[in-house]
Design a protein around this motif. Structure first.
Motif, mmCIF file in Angstrom:
data_model
loop_
_atom_site.group_PDB
_atom_site.id
_atom_site.type_symbol
_atom_site.label_atom_id
_atom_site.label_comp_id
_atom_site.label_asym_id
_atom_site.label_seq_id
_atom_site.Cartn_x
_atom_site.Cartn_y
_atom_site.Cartn_z
ATOM 1 N N PHE A 148 0.860 -1.185 0.000
ATOM 2 C CA PHE A 148 0.000 0.000 0.000
ATOM 3 C C PHE A 148 0.894 1.232 0.000
ATOM 4 O O PHE A 148 1.769 1.363 0.843
ATOM 5 C CB PHE A 148 -0.890 -0.010 1.246
ATOM 6 N N PHE B 264 0.614 5.097 0.528
ATOM 7 C CA PHE B 264 -0.364 6.063 1.014
ATOM 8 C C PHE B 264 -0.147 7.423 0.371
ATOM 9 O O PHE B 264 0.957 7.766 -0.052
ATOM 10 C CB PHE B 264 -0.249 6.197 2.536
ATOM 11 N N ASN C 87 0.035 10.290 1.673
ATOM 12 C CA ASN C 87 1.045 11.137 2.335
ATOM 13 C C ASN C 87 2.291 10.338 2.701
ATOM 14 O O ASN C 87 2.940 10.612 3.701
ATOM 15 C CB ASN C 87 0.443 11.787 3.571
ATOM 16 N N ALA D 230 3.340 8.096 4.483
ATOM 17 C CA ALA D 230 3.293 7.296 5.709
ATOM 18 C C ALA D 230 4.597 6.539 5.947
ATOM 19 O O ALA D 230 4.598 5.376 6.340
ATOM 20 C CB ALA D 230 2.108 6.324 5.691
ATOM 21 N N LEU D 231 5.731 7.205 5.697
ATOM 22 C CA LEU D 231 7.020 6.589 6.021
ATOM 23 C C LEU D 231 7.198 6.606 7.536
ATOM 24 O O LEU D 231 6.627 7.446 8.229
ATOM 25 C CB LEU D 231 8.159 7.368 5.359
ATOM 26 N N PHE D 232 8.001 5.665 8.036
ATOM 27 C CA PHE D 232 8.265 5.641 9.469
ATOM 28 C C PHE D 232 9.314 6.695 9.782
ATOM 29 O O PHE D 232 10.455 6.592 9.336
ATOM 30 C CB PHE D 232 8.735 4.254 9.895
ATOM 31 N N PRO D 233 8.951 7.715 10.539
ATOM 32 C CA PRO D 233 9.831 8.885 10.685
ATOM 33 C C PRO D 233 11.129 8.587 11.425
ATOM 34 O O PRO D 233 12.118 9.273 11.226
ATOM 35 C CB PRO D 233 8.969 9.875 11.468
#
Ligand SMILES: Nc1ncnc2c1ncn2[C@@H]1O[C@H](COP(=O)(O)OP(=O)(O)OP(=O)(O)O)[C@@H](O)[C@H]1O
Ligand SMILES: [Mg+2]
Lengths: 377, 277
Positions: free
Chosen positions: A78, A80, A82, A84-87
């Motif tokens: 998926f 996304f 925006n 939705a990367l893991f910051p």
């Protein structure tokens, strides 16, 4: 087989968003779902991925009913809207996440991640954190992350909407390349019809909670089945027309769009669907209108030019006659009107008009008939 | 030269009566706060302070306070984290109710909390009776102090952590699921690291609250010097019995601890990855 959606219904707070929607995405297909904002595109993707529970209906992935499967059991990537990367994880660790979560061993992970870093051209940036990346780099990281665990399908929710035009075109091309390289099934959501046309093997038009038309980009554009599809993909002129008389090869109509103040008669080719009906919706593609200084007899209208918008190599010209607006697209080189109030002839061949009934009820696309050089200024 | 007229206006602006009033009230307020601090530090000399710090009873109260409050911090983490996790990520019936229940210990006057705990754990209380069979006494013991502090201060941790977990974008958690991560994997690799600032802040607040707890503690644990006399209780007892020197000395130490926790709250983890969790 790819993904099959059957009779999906979904409401939020009693407000129906998807109504009895069915859709088939073929294996290895690049399928674009095109629709206006707020019509349930994200909801549909969420249902495919298992992030949203439908009120009714079934989802099949590779012939298996997956309604009861949690997202982590569906093997669907998926991307996304925006990112939705893991910051708190680097580009490398973001891409490796799905592999680690599946307990794949360390040496394999190094190889796989390196492969996908190369695929999305992020080798140099693998140690960066997401906040140190540009929008496009984030996007590519998100794509690599979703691809790395080799999902059965990749769902993408307007992944390019936050990017500038150049970046968007570049990533679009890369996406095509990646799909060619990986042969992954892609279901891609957008509200931009030119993006859809550039990417899709097939396009589904989502409107009012249903799929209105599923076809190849060419057919969606030149054979829209409904007024909504026609206008949404840029076939801007859709008329209500009343049949006056059939003359064999051609048929004469009176336009009766509500905004019209006078009487306008147009002539179209005769199509099988005209038989037995007095009311028709007729569609006219803007690029099939020729703007000229002289009349061409039939289907020529002296309009007042009310708007000229430059767009790349063309002008989008809006002309008005008896309250009716006609939209034309003309090459810049062929258009030399300075004053917005100037009058000009809009003319089109009877071939250019067609009913809204899709390819099945129509002959092949007619050629532009108004292409006689003498009409070009 | 090419300054906009607006900026010019700002520069030549006259002070209005309203501005003067605002300034005056602010000055009065800060003068009050600073004066209070000054009093604490000028009340005793350094010599007196050092002498008090070697008194066994003062040392005992510091030890008791640290011991109990640190146990409370650990208990809060182990019980409070699951609570915060459930309340922020899961939807279930009665969640709203539990959510507002968390606020109850915060708004309840500590003395009332203490009273309720006293009744619950007392010799005739529901739990007190059961524990009595095993010869475990909560009332007038350090266990009582821990119970009182836990009740009063754990909600601060839960609320803070709950907010920081809820601040993690839902898409990130959804992304983790689509990548094949189990809930526990998501918890370990996303929730925990992304809420660590909230956890740290919550622990610091809980610790400060536990160290400063007086009302509930004094009800449950009484004030047996050397056994259940925490720093706050010590301050009260000494001040009331006229031993201002000891009260102030303990007060200053307590203030020091508060500053430490304030520092933790302010600094947190420097690295924020461009996000503010
Ligand atoms: N969790 C929710 N609760 C209530 N309503 C919702 C929820 N999610 C979506 N909706 C509503 O459902 C409709 C469809 O939303 P959805 O996000 O699927 O639209 P979309 O086609 O993706 O739009 P966009 O192109 O703007 O992203 C909208 O009217 C939205 O307000
Ligand atoms: Mg959307």
């Amino acid at each position: 087989m790819g993904i099959i959606i059957k009779n999906i219904c979904k409401s939020f707070a009693k407000q129906a968003v998807l109504e009895n929607l069915s859709l088939t995405v073929g294996k290895g297909e690049f399928h674009v779902i095109l629709g206006p904002s707020g019509e349930g595109k994200s909801t549909l993707l969420g249902i495919m991925a298992g992030l949203i529970q439908p009120d009714y209906g079934d989802v099949y992935i590779r012939h298996q009913r997956v309604n009861k499967f949690a997202p982590e059991k569906r093997k669907i990537g998926f991307v996304f809207q925006n990112h939705a990367l893991f910051p708190h994880l680097t580009v490398y660790e973001n891409i490796a996440y799905g592999l680690r979560a599946r307990g794949i061993n360390g040496k394999k992970i190094i190889k796989i991640v390196a492969h996908y870093l190369k695929l999305v051209k992020l080798q140099e940036l693998h140690n960066r954190y997401p906040f140190q990346l540009s929008g496009g780099q984030k996007q590519r990281t998100a794509i690599a992350r979703a691809l790395a665990f080799e999902p059965d399908a990749l769902l993408m929710d307007e992944p390019l909407s936050h990017l500038d035009v150049l970046e968007r075109e570049r990533i679009r091309d890369e996406l095509k390349r990646i799909q060619a390289a990986t042969q992954v099934t892609i279901c891609y959501v957008t509200h931009d019809h030119s993006e859809a046309a550039a990417l899709a093997d097939r396009i589904s038009i989502l409107h009012r909670g249903r799929i209105e038309q599923v076809e190849q980009p060419e057919d969606i554009f030149y054979h829209p089945k409904t007024a909504f599809v026609a206008e949404f993909v840029g076939a801007d002129n859709v008329f209500n027309a009343e049949l006056v008389r059939a003359n064999g090869d051609t048929t004469t109509f009176n336009l009766n769009s509500p905004e019209l103040t006078g009487q306008l008669e147009i002539e179209a080719r005769t199509y099988p669907v005209f038989a037995g009906k007095t009311e028709q919706k007729l569609c006219l593609h803007p690029e099939k209108i020729v703007v000229s200084h002289t009349s061409n007899g039939k289907n020529s209208f002296l309009v007042r030019i009310i708007d000229v918008v430059p767009q790349g190599a063309v002008f989008k010209v809006t002309g008005e006659i008896s309250g009716l607006k006609l939209r034309a697209v003309v090459p810049k080189a062929a258009f030399k009107i300075n004053s917005h109030t100037e009058k000009s002839w809009f003319c089109f061949s009877p071939d250019a008009l067609h009913p809204l009934c899709g390819r099945s009820c129509r002959a092949a696309i007619s050629q532009r008939a108004c292409n006689n050089p003498k009409f070009l200024l | 030269m090419d300054k906009s007229p607006k900026v010019d206006q700002m520069e030549t602006k006259q002070f209005t009566l309203f501005d003067i009033l605002l300034t005056l009230l602010t000055v009065i307020f800060f003068a009050f706060i600073i004066l209070v601090f000054l009093m604490l530090f000028t009340a005793v000399s350094a010599n007196q302070l050092l002498r008090q710090l070697s008194s066994p009873l003062v040392l005992a109260s510091i030890r008791i306070s640290l011991q109990t409050s640190l146990i409370v911090v650990c208990l809060t983490f182990f019980f409070g984290f699951p609570v915060a996790y459930l309340l922020s990520l899961k939807t279930f019936k009665g969640r709203e109710f539990l959510d507002s229940l968390i606020d109850l210990p915060i708004v309840l006057p500590p003395l009332v909390s203490g009273l309720a705990l006293l009744i619950l754990f007392g010799g005739d209380g529901m739990i007190g009776k059961i524990l009595g069979h095993w010869d475990i006494r909560i009332i007038f013991s350090q266990k009582g102090i821990i119970c009182a502090q836990l009740f009063v201060s754990a909600p601060f941790f839960i609320k803070t952590v709950k907010e920081s977990i809820a601040a993690i974008p839902k898409e990130i958690i959804a992304a983790s699921a689509t990548l094949g991560a189990s809930s526990f994997y998501t918890f370990r690799r996303l929730i925990l690291p992304l809420s660590k600032n909230g956890i740290l802040a919550g622990l610091a607040m809980t610790w400060t609250r536990a160290m400063g707890e007086f009302g509930a503690t004094s009800m449950v644990a009484g004030c047996i010097p050397g056994q259940t006399e925490t720093m706050t209780i010590g301050i009260y007892m000494n001040a009331m019995s006229g031993n201002l020197e000891a009260a102030v000395a303990v007060g200053i130490i307590l203030l020091g601890f508060s500053f430490i926790s304030l520092l933790i709250l302010k600094i947190r983890f420097k690295r924020s990855y461009g996000y503010h969790y």
